[in-house]
Write a protein that holds these residues in place. Structure first.
Motif, PDB file in Angstrom:
ATOM      1  N   GLU A 119     -21.387   2.825 -29.722  1.00  0.00           N
ATOM      2  CA  GLU A 119     -20.083   3.633 -29.325  1.00  0.00           C
ATOM      3  C   GLU A 119     -20.389   5.049 -29.484  1.00  0.00           C
ATOM      4  OE1 GLU A 119     -17.383   1.995 -31.855  1.00  0.00           O
ATOM      5  OE2 GLU A 119     -16.830   0.324 -30.759  1.00  0.00           O
ATOM      6  N   LYS A 121     -23.527   6.564 -29.464  1.00  0.00           N
ATOM      7  CA  LYS A 121     -24.439   6.821 -28.204  1.00  0.00           C
ATOM      8  C   LYS A 121     -23.646   7.112 -26.836  1.00  0.00           C
ATOM      9  CE  LYS A 121     -28.644   5.104 -30.327  1.00  0.00           C
ATOM     10  NZ  LYS A 121     -29.631   4.245 -30.430  1.00  0.00           N
ATOM     11  N   ILE A 122     -22.741   6.149 -26.805  1.00  0.00           N
ATOM     12  CA  ILE A 122     -21.903   6.090 -25.431  1.00  0.00           C
ATOM     13  C   ILE A 122     -20.967   7.083 -25.287  1.00  0.00           C
ATOM     14  CG2 ILE A 122     -19.973   4.906 -24.180  1.00  0.00           C
ATOM     15  CD1 ILE A 122     -20.749   2.193 -25.228  1.00  0.00           C
ATOM     16  N   GLU A 124     -21.824  10.206 -27.093  1.00  0.00           N
ATOM     17  CA  GLU A 124     -22.739  11.322 -26.748  1.00  0.00           C
ATOM     18  C   GLU A 124     -23.287  11.234 -25.368  1.00  0.00           C
ATOM     19  OE1 GLU A 124     -25.203  14.529 -27.601  1.00  0.00           O
ATOM     20  OE2 GLU A 124     -23.487  13.703 -28.515  1.00  0.00           O
ATOM     21  N   THR A 125     -23.566  10.005 -24.907  1.00  0.00           N
ATOM     22  CA  THR A 125     -23.726  10.081 -23.395  1.00  0.00           C
ATOM     23  C   THR A 125     -22.842  10.616 -22.438  1.00  0.00           C
ATOM     24  OG1 THR A 125     -25.235   7.981 -24.081  1.00  0.00           O
ATOM     25  CG2 THR A 125     -24.700   8.495 -21.647  1.00  0.00           C
ATOM     26  N   GLN A 126     -21.638  10.160 -22.752  1.00  0.00           N
ATOM     27  CA  GLN A 126     -20.579  10.639 -22.045  1.00  0.00           C
ATOM     28  C   GLN A 126     -20.269  12.314 -21.963  1.00  0.00           C
ATOM     29  OE1 GLN A 126     -18.529   8.951 -19.879  1.00  0.00           O
ATOM     30  NE2 GLN A 126     -17.844  10.759 -19.115  1.00  0.00           N
ATOM     31  N   ARG A 127     -20.599  12.598 -23.223  1.00  0.00           N
ATOM     32  CA  ARG A 127     -20.536  14.152 -23.344  1.00  0.00           C
ATOM     33  C   ARG A 127     -21.534  14.725 -22.679  1.00  0.00           C
ATOM     34  NH1 ARG A 127     -22.855  18.082 -25.881  1.00  0.00           N
ATOM     35  NH2 ARG A 127     -24.420  16.633 -26.744  1.00  0.00           N
ATOM     36  N   LYS A 128     -22.910  14.295 -22.803  1.00  0.00           N
ATOM     37  CA  LYS A 128     -23.992  15.011 -22.145  1.00  0.00           C
ATOM     38  C   LYS A 128     -23.608  14.558 -20.680  1.00  0.00           C
ATOM     39  CE  LYS A 128     -27.362  14.096 -25.461  1.00  0.00           C
ATOM     40  NZ  LYS A 128     -28.935  13.564 -25.849  1.00  0.00           N
ATOM     41  N   GLU A 129     -23.153  13.554 -20.173  1.00  0.00           N
ATOM     42  CA  GLU A 129     -22.955  13.514 -18.640  1.00  0.00           C
ATOM     43  C   GLU A 129     -21.896  14.492 -18.311  1.00  0.00           C
ATOM     44  OE1 GLU A 129     -21.321  10.250 -15.554  1.00  0.00           O
ATOM     45  OE2 GLU A 129     -21.977   9.549 -17.625  1.00  0.00           O
ATOM     46  N   ASP A 130     -20.863  14.712 -19.026  1.00  0.00           N
ATOM     47  CA  ASP A 130     -19.865  15.784 -18.626  1.00  0.00           C
ATOM     48  C   ASP A 130     -20.497  17.061 -18.638  1.00  0.00           C
ATOM     49  OD1 ASP A 130     -18.044  13.679 -18.540  1.00  0.00           O
ATOM     50  OD2 ASP A 130     -17.194  14.004 -20.680  1.00  0.00           O
TER      51      ASP A 130
END
Length: 320
Positions: A119, A121-122, A124-130
């Motif tokens: 969760e 990582k998800i 963090e990944t969403q933050r990086k994607e944003d």
């Protein structure tokens, strides 16, 4: 048999003295007895055969019993061995279940940690994607801005190139117009996109005077005619003096006034002898504070006509 024989003997003996009926009865009885005896013998033989058969079967059954006892004993041993194995298996199963429960508990905790990490990582990944999407948006905006700036730079370069070409052409035109004054204290040069026409005071003025001499007047008129009709110019006429102090009760009273009056005299000649637009002209005095040669005062006493292309289009483009 003996009893029967005695009975017969007695019957014979008494036959002579007993009635025939009695005798016959005895004979009939004797016959019945014989038949019955025969039946008993037959039955005895049958029973004896049956007894042997039963005895044989009893022997077989006894052997089966012995074998069954042995088999039962072996089965008992096998049962006890299997019972021990079963008990051991049950114990091991219980131990395995306990270990499995521990593993399940450990796996559940590990799974919870993994789920939490996943969760995180998800997120963090969403933050990086944003952040990436924002960066891509910013990049696109900057690309658009860069394209616009490149277009403006190209336009600026084109304007500058045109102005450089125009300055070069104007310099050549002015040089051609003033060719006859080259060795008389007049110099034409281009610096920083501007044309500088430098006229030494000896060509224009008598010492301390603000009146332009005839030879100098000709040079100024030729210069004015060379630039007349071009509305896209700025012409600044600067007066310069040497460092010798000038002090007088009448005009010009000092070097400042002398430099200004000389520049305005030049501007007047330019306007009176050409169709040049007065709006593009200006006169100024610099006194002695901008010398060109510290060791040659004659060079410092001069008029400089600075001709520059108007940069309105360039400034307008830059301001956008």
């Amino acid at each position: 048999m003996r009893l029967l024989f005695g009975a017969l003997l007695l019957a014979i003996t008494l036959g002579s003295c007993v009635p025939a009926k009695t005798y016959n009865d005895l004979v009939a009885k004797e016959k019945n007895c014989a038949e019955e005896l025969k039946r008993y013998k037959t039955s005895s033989l049958d029973y004896e055969a049956q007894l042997k058969t039963v005895q044989a079967r009893a022997d077989l059954m006894q052997k089966d019993i012995v074998k069954l006892k042995a088999d039962t004993s072996a089965l008992g041993n096998q049962f006890r061995s299997l019972q021990a194995k079963y008990n051991n298996s049950v114990s091991m199963g219980a131990s395995f279940e306990e270990q499995l429960d521990k593993i399940k508990d450990s796996d559940a905790k590990h799974l919870a940690r993994l789920r939490s990490d996943l969760e995180a990582k998800i997120i963090e990944t969403q933050r990086k994607e944003d952040a990436l999407m924002a960066a891509e948006k910013e990049l696109k905006e900057k690309q658009i801005l860069l394209a616009d700036r490149e277009k403006r730079v190209a336009e600026l370069e084109e304007i500058i190139s045109r102005q450089e070409m125009a300055v070069k052409a104007l310099e050549m035109k002015i040089s051609q117009a003033l060719r006859g004054f080259e060795n008389k204290g007049l110099k034409v040069e281009e610096r920083n996109g501007k044309i500088y026409v430098s006229l030494e005071a000896k060509l224009l003025f008598a010492s301390g005077s603000t009146k332009v001499e005839a030879e100098g007047r000709k040079a100024i008129i030729e210069l004015a005619k060379a630039v007349q009709g071009d509305e896209e110019l700025e012409i600044i006429v600067e007066g310069h003096t040497d460092s010798d102090a000038l002090s007088s009760a009448s005009h010009p009273k000092n070097n400042w006034e002398l430099s200004v009056l000389r520049s305005t005299s030049v501007v007047s000649i330019m306007m009176d002898n050409s169709s040049i637009n007065p709006k593009i002209l200006s006169a100024s005095g610099r006194s002695s504070y901008h010398p060109v040669d510290q060791n040659d005062k004659a060079k410092n006493r001069r008029i400089e006509v600075i001709i520059a292309p108007r940069l309105d289009a360039l400034f307008e483009l830059i301001s956008k």
